[in-house]
Enzyme design. Sequence first.
Site, PDB file in Angstrom:
ATOM      1  N   ASP A  87       7.495  47.248   4.637  1.00 25.14           N
ATOM      2  CA  ASP A  87       7.623  47.658   3.003  1.00 25.14           C
ATOM      3  C   ASP A  87       8.782  47.647   2.714  1.00 25.14           C
ATOM      4  OD1 ASP A  87       4.746  47.450   2.809  1.00 25.14           O
ATOM      5  OD2 ASP A  87       4.393  49.585   2.969  1.00 25.14           O
TER       6      ASP A  87
HETATM    7  C1  GLC Z   1       4.078  52.399   6.609  1.00 21.96           C
HETATM    8  C2  GLC Z   1       3.062  51.810   5.964  1.00 21.96           C
HETATM    9  C3  GLC Z   1       3.040  50.318   6.426  1.00 21.96           C
HETATM   10  C4  GLC Z   1       4.138  49.786   6.693  1.00 21.96           C
HETATM   11  C5  GLC Z   1       5.327  50.505   7.354  1.00 21.96           C
HETATM   12  C6  GLC Z   1       6.573  50.017   7.557  1.00 21.96           C
HETATM   13  O1  GLC Z   1       3.701  52.881   7.623  1.00 21.96           O
HETATM   14  O2  GLC Z   1       1.788  52.571   5.795  1.00 21.96           O
HETATM   15  O3  GLC Z   1       1.956  49.436   5.654  1.00 21.96           O
HETATM   16  O4  GLC Z   1       3.724  48.539   7.517  1.00 21.96           O
HETATM   17  O5  GLC Z   1       5.274  51.714   6.649  1.00 21.96           O
HETATM   18  O6  GLC Z   1       7.064  49.712   6.286  1.00 21.96           O
HETATM   19  C1  GLC Z   2       7.860  53.723   1.321  1.00 25.04           C
HETATM   20  C2  GLC Z   2       7.974  54.062   2.844  1.00 25.04           C
HETATM   21  C3  GLC Z   2       7.296  53.025   3.678  1.00 25.04           C
HETATM   22  C4  GLC Z   2       5.974  52.978   3.193  1.00 25.04           C
HETATM   23  C5  GLC Z   2       5.735  52.694   1.512  1.00 25.04           C
HETATM   24  C6  GLC Z   2       4.416  52.964   1.441  1.00 25.04           C
HETATM   25  O1  GLC Z   2       8.457  52.215   1.149  1.00 25.04           O
HETATM   26  O2  GLC Z   2       9.447  53.992   3.400  1.00 25.04           O
HETATM   27  O3  GLC Z   2       7.299  53.627   5.077  1.00 25.04           O
HETATM   28  O4  GLC Z   2       5.238  52.017   3.774  1.00 25.04           O
HETATM   29  O5  GLC Z   2       6.559  53.748   1.168  1.00 25.04           O
HETATM   30  O6  GLC Z   2       4.118  53.157   0.079  1.00 25.04           O
END
Ligand code: GLC
Ligand code: GLC
Length: 811
Positions: free
Chosen positions: A483
Amino acid sequence: MKFGYFDDKNKEYVIQTPKTPYPWINYLGSEDFFGLISNTAGGYCFYKDARLRRVTRYRYNNIPLDNGGRYYYIKDEKDFYSPTWMPVKSELDHYECRHGIGYSKIKAIKNDLETEILYFIPLGDNAEIHKVTLKNVGNNDKEFTIFSFIEFCLWNAYDDMTNYQRTYSIGAVEVEGSTIFHKTDYRERRNHYSFYSVNHPINGFDTDRDAFLGQYNGLNEPETVIKGMSNNSMASGWNPIGSHSIKVKLAPNEEKTLIFTIGYIENNQEEKWKAEDVINKEQAYELLEKYNNDTAVEEAFEKLGNHWNNLLNKFVVESHDENLNRMVNIWNPYQCMVTFNMSRSASYFETGIGRGMGFRDSNQDLLGFVHQIPEKARERILDIASTQLEDGSAYHQYQPLTKKGNHEIGGGFNDDPLWLILSTTAYIKETGDFLILQEEIPYNCDINNTGTLLEHLEKSFGFTLNNLGPHGLPLIGRADWNDCLNLNCFSENPDESFQTCDNKTGKTAESVFIAGMFVYMGKELAELYKRLGSDNKSQKVLKEVEKMTHAIETYGYDEEWFLRAYDYYGNKIGSKENEEGKLFIEPQGFCVMAGIGVDNGKALKALDSVDRHLNTEYGAVLLWPAYTKYQTHLGEISSYPPGYKENAGIFCHNNPWIMIAETVLGRGEKAFEYYSKIAPSYLEDISEKRRLEPYVYAQMIAGRDAVREGEAKNSWLTGTAAWNYEAITKWILGIRPDYDGIMIDPCIPKDWDNILIKRVFRKSTYEISIKNPEGVCKGVKKILVDGKEQEGNYISAFNDSSIHRIEVIMG
Ligand code: GLC
Ligand code: GLC
């Protein structure tokens, strides 16, 4: 250093001090009513939705930490204290908390009084039960008063902590006998109320917080407890609470049980009232009647235990390694069920008011629970697929209450659609239920525009094909699995979210990770078509898979490893050419899992690079070297300090991809090394450093660049649970459900021998014994099925209800 121990026989973690390095929590409930409870009774409960139907109040990130919960106070001649330590925090003569599967028990001794409180949510009812057992363990008679305490949340947890101009004026309660009813908003739009009761006459009560505590007091020093008498206060606005007081007298060795119940009731519109302004309490009394004696409560508790034993019995391993056994048999599948129930909504790191159900998260979570609750997995797949759009794209999240796509966050995370292929094929392999593919499912929740689930899967696959970039690799959109790798975002405004800010229209930024996923999911889809007899379609899909594989090998590989992406300007990311972020974990895992480069040495080199550059004492870090500066063309990933979160933290979710990839190459030692580095039970001895619960996975462990290397954050609600379960059960232990049966293909350390596995699969029980006389990592030489030798290591489904003995000789 440890703060407790595993009691595997009772499936419990026993905490021996209230002063754990962070609150160590557990979950109650598995249907509609849920509670979070810490080892000192902190936390809250809610009905279905932690934001919209919060029953009790909790203040996140409070001072002191974890302040607010279901509390009891004991006031005797000398003293007052809490038998759960919090909130009074006086030293106890003895303390123990047992977090079990769906319940917690907190026990204390002080001033010759032993208190044990069992907290659980019975199956079939919307109620949290606290069975409080009080025992005089001294030589003299003991007299004391017990006070209970909860604070009601005015339902919408977000309003409850932001909108005081309203909430201070609406709080309302009723009291009848020993029951306190919380009915805020009931007179207008709500037809639900909650209550807090005890199965015993009371000496007094309080429902107004200020009256109970004293205007400027904290929960650690309620005036009412200090003076030893309730005020019978009636809340009017401000902050309604529930508190009972009961005077108790116990002779030496005498014991007394009190059953406290927090319940939630919905009434029909026509049956809301008993009299003017008096709520209809019939259902509440029925519920209370049901649990008003010890025997009934014990029976309900036993029923809950049987329910869980039944779920956890579907996969049981017996090996020489007790950490492995308890992770696989108890804690990992339990955590998977919690992620099924909560997705990413309510934990001690997720406030329950933020996120809904993630499209990609929920599809991946399914891997961890499909064998336990296949019917619910089916329902979940249909719910998720209904939010998909007709062009194959997906909302990033949907709301559990409405089951509709969340407009605020929208879509544009280009990996999302492909995960639906993963969950659906995993479900069919587990159940053999091909009929699910014919279900007519809406696009974007519009029942006038539907397609079969199979068509939804085609659209998922097609979405990637319709969104390719200059190298023939998939466009990344807002982000892919990571993300925080936001290649089109270029945000310079701290007041906007990386997830939702306006993106530049990017037709260049491509993801090698999605490419690897596409190959993996494409092969799954092709196989599915073949099983359905559509050879043509299967071939077509395989052609695209081949093209993508070629694109990855040509443009997505950099001498020793797979690249991560191409950025907005068409430059490489995750390449030797970069100064920072040269190597990323995600594509190494997924590309090798998809079989890319396995025949020509590219896969081997990639995994050796992971070992060389990413593998550390506490697991593999997400990337190397960490980004040291914020860079707009990379987005959120470079906003985290080095070593934390996606910026070179040990992101536990993708370590299992490397484990699985290692098994693809047959390297059992390496696969298990990665497994045992992050599996929490193996880390119990460094609990003071890791800080979080030694029985569950955390999303992240701080990496080697971080100030606090080895410290974990964000336990419980993480895709880590499902993927580690997948890695250990299907790839390391090698028991893989498939369309027509089970594949047995262990990939283990050489010195493992004599592993017993019980696997329930489509009603039959497979009792599998694995012997490894030649000390190999991989390879099955011989298999006996019910005493008869058979060809190959694929065992057809029996579809009967009997037990079958499978003897496996590796070599
Ligand atoms: C969090 C989110 C997931 C994402 C991950 C890596 O665990 O829930 O959707 O893939 O972060 O950014
Ligand atoms: C932020 C976090 C990531 C997560 C995302 C979800 O980007 O670093 O881990 O998946 O929020 O909203």
